[in-house]
Write a protein that holds these residues in place. Structure first.
Motif, short mmCIF file in Angstrom:
data_model
loop_
_atom_site.label_atom_id
_atom_site.label_comp_id
_atom_site.label_asym_id
_atom_site.label_seq_id
_atom_site.Cartn_x
_atom_site.Cartn_y
_atom_site.Cartn_z
N ARG A 25 0.82 -1.22 0.00
CA ARG A 25 0.00 0.00 0.00
C ARG A 25 0.85 1.27 0.00
O ARG A 25 0.32 2.37 0.03
N LYS A 26 2.18 1.08 -0.03
CA LYS A 26 3.12 2.20 -0.09
C LYS A 26 2.90 3.19 1.06
O LYS A 26 3.00 4.41 0.88
N ILE A 27 2.61 2.66 2.23
CA ILE A 27 2.34 3.51 3.38
C ILE A 27 3.56 4.34 3.77
O ILE A 27 3.44 5.55 3.98
N GLU A 29 6.03 5.39 1.89
CA GLU A 29 6.23 6.40 0.85
C GLU A 29 5.17 7.50 0.93
O GLU A 29 5.48 8.68 0.74
N ARG A 30 3.93 7.10 1.19
CA ARG A 30 2.86 8.11 1.31
C ARG A 30 3.10 8.99 2.53
O ARG A 30 2.86 10.20 2.48
N ALA A 33 5.70 11.53 1.81
CA ALA A 33 5.20 12.59 0.93
C ALA A 33 4.35 13.60 1.69
O ALA A 33 4.07 14.68 1.17
N SER A 34 3.95 13.25 2.91
CA SER A 34 3.15 14.16 3.72
C SER A 34 4.06 15.24 4.31
O SER A 34 5.16 14.93 4.80
N TRP A 67 -1.09 13.94 8.55
CA TRP A 67 -1.00 12.55 8.07
C TRP A 67 -2.23 11.75 8.49
O TRP A 67 -2.78 10.98 7.71
N SER A 70 -4.94 12.23 6.10
CA SER A 70 -4.61 12.08 4.68
C SER A 70 -5.45 11.02 3.99
O SER A 70 -5.96 10.09 4.63
N GLY A 72 -6.68 7.89 2.23
CA GLY A 72 -6.31 6.48 2.27
C GLY A 72 -5.89 5.96 3.63
O GLY A 72 -5.84 4.75 3.85
N ARG A 73 -5.58 6.84 4.57
CA ARG A 73 -5.09 6.36 5.85
C ARG A 73 -6.15 5.56 6.61
O ARG A 73 -5.87 4.50 7.16
N ASP A 76 -6.46 2.22 5.04
CA ASP A 76 -5.34 1.37 5.42
C ASP A 76 -5.65 0.62 6.71
O ASP A 76 -5.46 -0.59 6.80
#
Length: 112
Positions: A25-27, A29-30, A33-34, A67, A70, A72-73, A76
């Motif tokens: 889920r690229k948590i 990386e996401r 990016a925050s 975050w 954000s 998708g969190r 997740d």
């Protein structure tokens, strides 16, 4: 600076699957990016992975709160529940610690 510490208890034998979930889920990386996220680590408790610890370094409490809101969190957390030992809730916010002192080596990195 703030350190967030999230302790997760995976189902027996599922710690690597939980780490793969974060990767898929690229948590990390996401989070990076925050705005204000300075670093993310995902750790397995040795020797048997009974706990997965997710820590992150944030510029401020406000950057961590950004975050939390954000995209998708929340999803997740919901999708992670089947991997956890105790279902029945939502993965909540982490504990927050103020970083009182930080010592690092410049220009070094550690990876698994």
């Amino acid at each position: 600076m703030i350190r967030s510490v999230l302790s997760l208890k995976p189902k027996a034998g599922q710690s690597q699957e939980l780490v793969r979930f974060f990767e898929a889920r690229k948590i990390p990386e996401r989070a990076l990016a925050s705005p204000g996220c300075l670093g993310v680590e995902i750790q397995n408790l040795l020797p048997d992975g009974e706990e997965v610890l997710v820590t992150a370094l944030w510029a401020s409490v406000e950057s961590y709160r950004t975050w939390l809101c954000s995209a998708g969190r929340h999803e997740d957390g919901v999708q992670m529940l089947p991997l956890l030992a105790e279902e029945g809730g939502v993965v909540g916010p982490a504990r927050l610690y103020e970083v009182a002192r930080l010592a690092t080596h410049q220009n070094t990195s550690v990876s698994r």
